[in-house]
Design an enzyme around this catalytic site. Structure first.
Site, PDB file in Angstrom:
ATOM      1  N   ARG A   1       0.503  -1.356  -0.138  1.00 30.09           N
ATOM      2  CA  ARG A   1       0.167   0.164  -0.134  1.00 30.09           C
ATOM      3  C   ARG A   1       0.694   1.513  -0.251  1.00 30.09           C
ATOM      4  O   ARG A   1       1.719   1.566   0.940  1.00 30.09           O
ATOM      5  CB  ARG A   1      -1.328   0.572   1.442  1.00 30.09           C
ATOM      6  CG  ARG A   1      -0.099  -0.037   2.280  1.00 30.09           C
ATOM      7  CD  ARG A   1      -1.951   0.344   3.718  1.00 30.09           C
ATOM      8  NE  ARG A   1      -0.692   1.074   4.607  1.00 30.09           N
ATOM      9  CZ  ARG A   1      -0.366   0.284   6.099  1.00 30.09           C
ATOM     10  NH1 ARG A   1      -0.855  -1.392   6.043  1.00 30.09           N
ATOM     11  NH2 ARG A   1      -0.124   0.719   6.737  1.00 30.09           N
TER      12      ARG A   1
ATOM     13  N   ASP B   1      -7.674  -2.476   8.036  1.00 23.86           N
ATOM     14  CA  ASP B   1      -6.304  -3.003   7.158  1.00 23.86           C
ATOM     15  C   ASP B   1      -6.946  -4.714   7.368  1.00 23.86           C
ATOM     16  O   ASP B   1      -8.132  -4.795   7.797  1.00 23.86           O
ATOM     17  CB  ASP B   1      -4.992  -3.483   7.618  1.00 23.86           C
ATOM     18  CG  ASP B   1      -3.831  -3.671   6.142  1.00 23.86           C
ATOM     19  OD1 ASP B   1      -3.857  -4.519   5.181  1.00 23.86           O
ATOM     20  OD2 ASP B   1      -2.849  -2.646   6.643  1.00 23.86           O
TER      21      ASP B   1
END
Length: 485
Positions: free
Chosen positions: A176, A284
């Site tokens: 990410r 997450d």
């Protein structure tokens, strides 16, 4: 025979033909709204991929949930069970090398000589239609913010390309990337990942590492970026093996890296070890916000893209979401590689609810005492499996994909004191919310195989209660008499 997909656009067309795509024409915001739509569709189950055609403040379309069912992944990778992908690697390895596992591993990089699967180099491609240098900006992209508590907007499905500083073997990893401003972002590469390894090697020499973030490519290349391929194998070669045809590459304009010629968007730049910033929090795939941690800064030096690119994205959160399906394909395709090192392994499962690093169930054909523990130790030494928190080993008569069957085996074949292995101070997934320290925690192994006398089980092994063949055949024959057809 259908040729492999050459681009994300071709895959989108195939999804539409298969009734697996929903186009959203209503205006939507990349700030929280798109992510919530994608999550709701995934949690509902068996919903189509979604293409947002009218994104506020952007002229790019946003594609989400592109790989969010096994059916879509079968279409994307042109495979029914995915085991054939790993089998091709095993077959190539065996074909090239006569004997000795060590020699086989040493030869893995040389597999790139196999022409059909190796990458092909082009001067230009669809991704070079628009080239931006000094004017390049992250603000031109419809980058999502997924949860209200996120630190900002994150690129979630970018494939970061780096080269090993010595061997020049290329890696693609999905890490990410948090946007800071129009030129800077933060690269969240966890310490165990290969991109981070390349970065550390250059950091020791106080050098910046060149990187390119690819957004959107043919499905096999996207899958290759996520897959934990054997050390020393070029990811573009793995993509070629997956799609049975080499991937076309072009040179970046501002960094010395190659990227897929048919990609949608490429962000070129470098990662500076002397420019660390706090990255996160980020909601997450464990279902928790990962707390803020320092990570290095990516500086944008240029953008190459198609004239009308599709921005590919994904959302994470409490399982089960899209990443669980991609993880299931990794599990299936890497079974042959696990069996190459551990021939007693019959099957292998990493349940999606365990976010893939939390739990794995392995079935084995047991032939000697202590074999279950041998397999656990071997798998904890294999690549990304080193981060798996819990292993459950069962006999070959147990279906690793059936939670009820696994729970039955654990409760009827394991004794808590005798069959539980706990190892302290081992590497853990950076995202594990339970480990006492970031990246360091413990492992648990449960040996749920039937114990033998040699393993100290002094009782008579109880016989399984199974239906005899005669009764089975009788009831099979008469079934229609009881209930009709």
């Amino acid at each position: 025979m259908h040729m492999p997909f050459e681009s994300l656009g071709e895959y989108v067309d195939a999804l539409e033909r298969a009734g697996e795509l929903k186009r959203v024409k209503a205006k939507v915001s990349a700030d929280l709204e798109i992510a919530e739509v994608m999550r709701r569709l995934m949690y509902k189950g068996d919903q189509p991929a979604v293409l947002f055609e009218n994104v506020e403040g952007s002229d790019m379309q946003v594609l989400g949930n592109a790989f969010g069912t096994m059916k879509r992944l079968q279409l994307a990778l042109e495979s029914e069970d995915f085991v054939d992908i790993g089998q091709r690697i095993v077959d190539l390895t065996r074909m090239k090398m006569p004997s000795g596992m060590l020699n086989k591993l040493k030869m893995l990089p040389k597999l790139s000589e196999i022409g059909e699967y190796g990458p092909k180099y082009e001067d230009k491609g669809p991704v070079t239609e628009v080239i931006e240098g000094d004017k390049a900006s992250f603000n031109s992209l419809p980058v999502l913010k997924s949860f209200a508590g996120d630190a900002g907007r994150f690129i979630t499905f970018g494939m970061t390309v780096t080269k090993h500083p010595e061997t020049e073997i290329r890696n693609l990893g999905v890490y990410r990337v948090q946007i800071v401003d129009d030129k800077h972002a933060i690269m969240h590469w966890q310490t165990h990942k290969r991109g981070a390894q390349h970065y550390r090697m250059l950091k020791e020499q106080n050098k910046k590492i060149q990187a390119a973030i690819v957004i959107g490519a043919d499905p096999a290349t996207v899958f290759s970026a996520v897959a934990p391929v054997p050390e020393g194998m070029d990811k573009y070669l793995f993509s070629g093996i997956t799609r049975k045809k080499g991937v076309k590459l072009v040179k970046c304009r501002t960094v010395d890296l190659e990227v897929p010629a048919n990609a949608e968007i490429v962000l070129e730049g470098y990662v500076d070890p002397n420019d660390m910033r706090m990255e996160g929090p980020f909601g997450d795939h464990t279902g928790y916000y990962t707390p803020a941690e320092p990570f290095p800064t990516f500086t944008l030096t240029g953008i190459m893209r198609r004239r009308n690119p599709i921005y590919l994205t994904t959302v994470v959160g409490k399982p089960v979401l899209e990443d669980a399906y991609i993880g299931k394909v990794i599990e299936r395709s890497f079974l042959p590689l696990i069996q190459m090192f551990h021939p007693e392994v019959v099957d292998f499962s990493m349940p999606g609810a365990g976010w893939f690093q939390g739990l794995a169930v392995i079935s084995i054909k047991k032939t000697y005492p202590g074999q279950a523990k041998k397999v656990m130790m071997g798998l904890w030494g294999m690549g990304q499996l080193a981060l798996t928190k819990m292993f459950v080993v069962v006999d070959s008569d147990v279906d690793v994909h059936d939670a009820n069957d696994v729970i039955w085996a654990v409760t009827t074949r394991a004794d808590a004191a005798r069959d539980t292995v706990i190892i302290s101070n081992t590497p853990t997934d950076t995202l594990d919310p339970a480990s006492p320290l970031v990246n360091l925690g413990s492992k648990m192994g449960i040996d749920a195989t039937q114990k033998t006398r040699e393993e100290g089980y002094m009782r008579e092994i109880q016989q399984l209660a199974v239906v005899d063949d005669e009764t089975k055949a009788l009831v099979d024959r008469r079934w229609h008499e009881y209930f009709g057809s």
